[in-house]
Write a protein that holds these residues in place. Structure first.
Motif, short mmCIF file in Angstrom:
data_model
loop_
_atom_site.label_atom_id
_atom_site.label_comp_id
_atom_site.label_asym_id
_atom_site.label_seq_id
_atom_site.Cartn_x
_atom_site.Cartn_y
_atom_site.Cartn_z
N LEU A 13 56.87 66.42 82.49
CA LEU A 13 55.96 67.25 81.69
C LEU A 13 55.21 68.16 82.64
N GLY A 14 55.69 69.34 82.82
CA GLY A 14 55.01 70.28 83.70
C GLY A 14 54.89 69.79 85.12
N GLY A 15 55.92 69.15 85.63
CA GLY A 15 55.90 68.66 86.99
C GLY A 15 55.42 67.22 87.13
N ARG A 16 54.86 66.66 86.05
CA ARG A 16 54.43 65.26 86.08
C ARG A 16 55.47 64.42 85.35
N GLU A 17 55.61 63.18 85.77
CA GLU A 17 56.52 62.30 85.06
C GLU A 17 55.86 61.79 83.79
N ALA A 18 56.63 61.72 82.72
CA ALA A 18 56.12 61.20 81.46
C ALA A 18 55.99 59.68 81.56
N VAL A 19 54.96 59.15 80.94
CA VAL A 19 54.75 57.71 80.92
C VAL A 19 55.63 57.13 79.82
N PRO A 20 56.45 56.11 80.13
CA PRO A 20 57.30 55.52 79.09
C PRO A 20 56.46 54.88 77.99
N LEU A 21 56.91 55.01 76.75
CA LEU A 21 56.17 54.44 75.63
C LEU A 21 56.38 52.95 75.50
N ILE A 22 57.52 52.44 75.97
CA ILE A 22 57.80 51.01 75.92
C ILE A 22 58.28 50.55 77.28
N SER A 23 58.07 49.27 77.55
CA SER A 23 58.49 48.72 78.84
C SER A 23 60.00 48.45 78.84
N ASP A 24 60.54 48.16 80.00
CA ASP A 24 61.96 47.83 80.10
C ASP A 24 62.28 46.56 79.32
N ASP A 25 61.38 45.58 79.33
CA ASP A 25 61.60 44.34 78.58
C ASP A 25 61.66 44.61 77.08
N GLU A 26 60.74 45.46 76.61
CA GLU A 26 60.75 45.81 75.18
C GLU A 26 62.02 46.56 74.80
N ARG A 27 62.45 47.45 75.66
CA ARG A 27 63.68 48.20 75.40
C ARG A 27 64.88 47.26 75.32
N GLU A 28 64.97 46.32 76.26
CA GLU A 28 66.08 45.36 76.25
C GLU A 28 66.05 44.50 74.98
N PHE A 29 64.86 44.07 74.57
CA PHE A 29 64.73 43.27 73.35
C PHE A 29 65.17 44.08 72.13
N ASN A 30 64.75 45.34 72.05
CA ASN A 30 65.11 46.19 70.92
C ASN A 30 66.62 46.41 70.85
N VAL A 31 67.24 46.66 71.99
CA VAL A 31 68.69 46.88 72.02
C VAL A 31 69.42 45.59 71.64
N ALA A 32 68.98 44.47 72.18
CA ALA A 32 69.62 43.19 71.85
C ALA A 32 69.50 42.88 70.36
N THR A 33 68.34 43.16 69.78
CA THR A 33 68.16 42.93 68.34
C THR A 33 69.06 43.85 67.53
N ALA A 34 69.14 45.11 67.92
CA ALA A 34 69.98 46.07 67.19
C ALA A 34 71.45 45.71 67.27
#
Length: 62
Positions: A13-34
């Motif tokens: 975002l304009g030279g700054r890194e965007a802050v992720p909205l969810i953690s890696d653990d949450e992402r893994e849980f969401n993918v596993a559930t899906a």
């Protein structure tokens, strides 16, 4: 003149890194559930629809 915004990577975002909205653990849980069949999680249908998947994830936070 063309916008240079398209050339920038989506994760910045304009030279700054965007802050992720969810953690890696949450992402893994969401993918596993899906990837899991709803019947295996006690749901009465065979395929996920977005509304039902969102409901399942909202009831089981990491």
């Amino acid at each position: 003149m063309r916008s240079t915004r398209r050339a920038w990577p989506r994760w910045t975002l304009g030279g700054r890194e965007a802050v992720p909205l969810i953690s890696d653990d949450e992402r893994e849980f969401n993918v596993a559930t899906a990837r899991t069949r709803p019947v295996a999680l006690g749901r009465p249908f065979t395929r996920w629809i977005l509304r039902e998947l969102a409901d399942q994830l909202s009831h089981h936070q990491v």
